[in-house]
Design a protein around this motif. Structure first.
Motif, PDB file in Angstrom:
ATOM      1  N   THR A 131       0.869  -1.175   0.000  1.00 12.96           N
ATOM      2  CA  THR A 131       0.000   0.000   0.000  1.00 12.96           C
ATOM      3  C   THR A 131       0.905   1.223   0.000  1.00 12.96           C
ATOM      4  N   TYR A 132       0.670   2.101  -0.934  1.00 16.35           N
ATOM      5  CA  TYR A 132       1.490   3.301  -1.086  1.00 16.35           C
ATOM      6  C   TYR A 132       0.730   4.502  -0.521  1.00 16.35           C
ATOM      7  N   TYR A 133       1.431   5.253   0.302  1.00 19.77           N
ATOM      8  CA  TYR A 133       0.828   6.404   0.966  1.00 19.77           C
ATOM      9  C   TYR A 133       1.529   7.697   0.549  1.00 19.77           C
ATOM     10  N   CYS A 134       0.740   8.682   0.262  1.00 20.89           N
ATOM     11  CA  CYS A 134       1.264  10.019   0.031  1.00 20.89           C
ATOM     12  C   CYS A 134       1.413  10.722   1.372  1.00 20.89           C
ATOM     13  N   SER A 170       0.785  15.154   7.360  1.00 22.70           N
ATOM     14  CA  SER A 170      -0.369  14.956   6.483  1.00 22.70           C
ATOM     15  C   SER A 170      -0.165  13.687   5.670  1.00 22.70           C
ATOM     16  N   TRP A 171      -1.198  12.840   5.686  1.00 19.34           N
ATOM     17  CA  TRP A 171      -1.099  11.550   5.018  1.00 19.34           C
ATOM     18  C   TRP A 171      -2.373  11.266   4.223  1.00 19.34           C
ATOM     19  N   GLY A 172      -2.171  10.621   3.089  1.00 18.32           N
ATOM     20  CA  GLY A 172      -3.310  10.150   2.323  1.00 18.32           C
ATOM     21  C   GLY A 172      -3.809   8.837   2.878  1.00 18.32           C
ATOM     22  N   LYS A 173      -4.880   8.333   2.304  1.00 17.44           N
ATOM     23  CA  LYS A 173      -5.497   7.099   2.800  1.00 17.44           C
ATOM     24  C   LYS A 173      -4.773   5.861   2.295  1.00 17.44           C
ATOM     25  N   GLY A 174      -3.954   6.021   1.284  1.00 15.05           N
ATOM     26  CA  GLY A 174      -3.221   4.882   0.750  1.00 15.05           C
ATOM     27  C   GLY A 174      -3.879   4.312  -0.496  1.00 15.05           C
ATOM     28  N   THR A 175      -3.049   3.822  -1.383  1.00 13.82           N
ATOM     29  CA  THR A 175      -3.542   3.167  -2.590  1.00 13.82           C
ATOM     30  C   THR A 175      -2.757   1.871  -2.785  1.00 13.82           C
ATOM     31  N   LEU A 176      -3.464   0.806  -3.097  1.00 17.88           N
ATOM     32  CA  LEU A 176      -2.832  -0.505  -3.183  1.00 17.88           C
ATOM     33  C   LEU A 176      -2.200  -0.707  -4.552  1.00 17.88           C
ATOM     34  N   VAL A 177      -0.962  -1.167  -4.528  1.00 14.41           N
ATOM     35  CA  VAL A 177      -0.234  -1.534  -5.747  1.00 14.41           C
ATOM     36  C   VAL A 177       0.092  -3.019  -5.647  1.00 14.41           C
ATOM     37  N   THR A 178      -0.361  -3.773  -6.628  1.00 12.85           N
ATOM     38  CA  THR A 178      -0.137  -5.214  -6.648  1.00 12.85           C
ATOM     39  C   THR A 178       0.582  -5.595  -7.927  1.00 12.85           C
TER      40      THR A 178
END
Length: 121
Positions: A91-94, A110-118
């Motif tokens: 999971t990649y977080y900004c 400050s953090w994003g919710k995350g996006t999954l990279v598979t």
């Protein structure tokens, strides 16, 4: 509180490419990407710093395969990832901050919710 909105991510086969983007609601001193795989610690992937000229940091594991870029307004950061490997699955977080101290100590607030990279083999 600064809002970070992430986009991109998804699933690709090994050797493929993905692009992640993150938009902040205001100017940030630093913006970057971290990742966390199941059972592993969070890892800094790439960060761009804007004070005194734009500078970038890349994790050794990603050097040569990723490029981080910032738009002219310094509110949107993108991460182009190429030659992806199964071990890049996470999971990649900004993350971002306006405070240089937070930026240089990896303590962005400050953090994003995350996006999954598979990445499949």
């Amino acid at each position: 509180q600064v809002q970070l909105v992430e986009s991109g991510g998804g699933s690709v086969q090994a050797g493929g490419s993905l692009r992640l983007s993150c938009a902040a609601s205001r100017y940030m001193y630093c913006m970057g990407w971290f990742r966390q795989a199941p059972g592993k610690d969070r890892e800094r992937v790439a960060v761009v710093y804007t004070g005194g000229g734009t500078r970038s940091y890349y994790a050794d594991s990603m050097k040569g395969r990723v490029t981080i870029s910032l738009d002219n307004a310094k509110t949107t950061v993108s991460l182009q990832m190429n030659s992806l490997k199964p071990e890049d699955t996470a999971t990649y977080y900004c993350a971002a901050d306006v405070n240089p101290v937070h930026c240089y100590t990896d303590s962005m607030t400050s953090w994003g919710k995350g996006t999954l990279v598979t990445i499949s083999s």
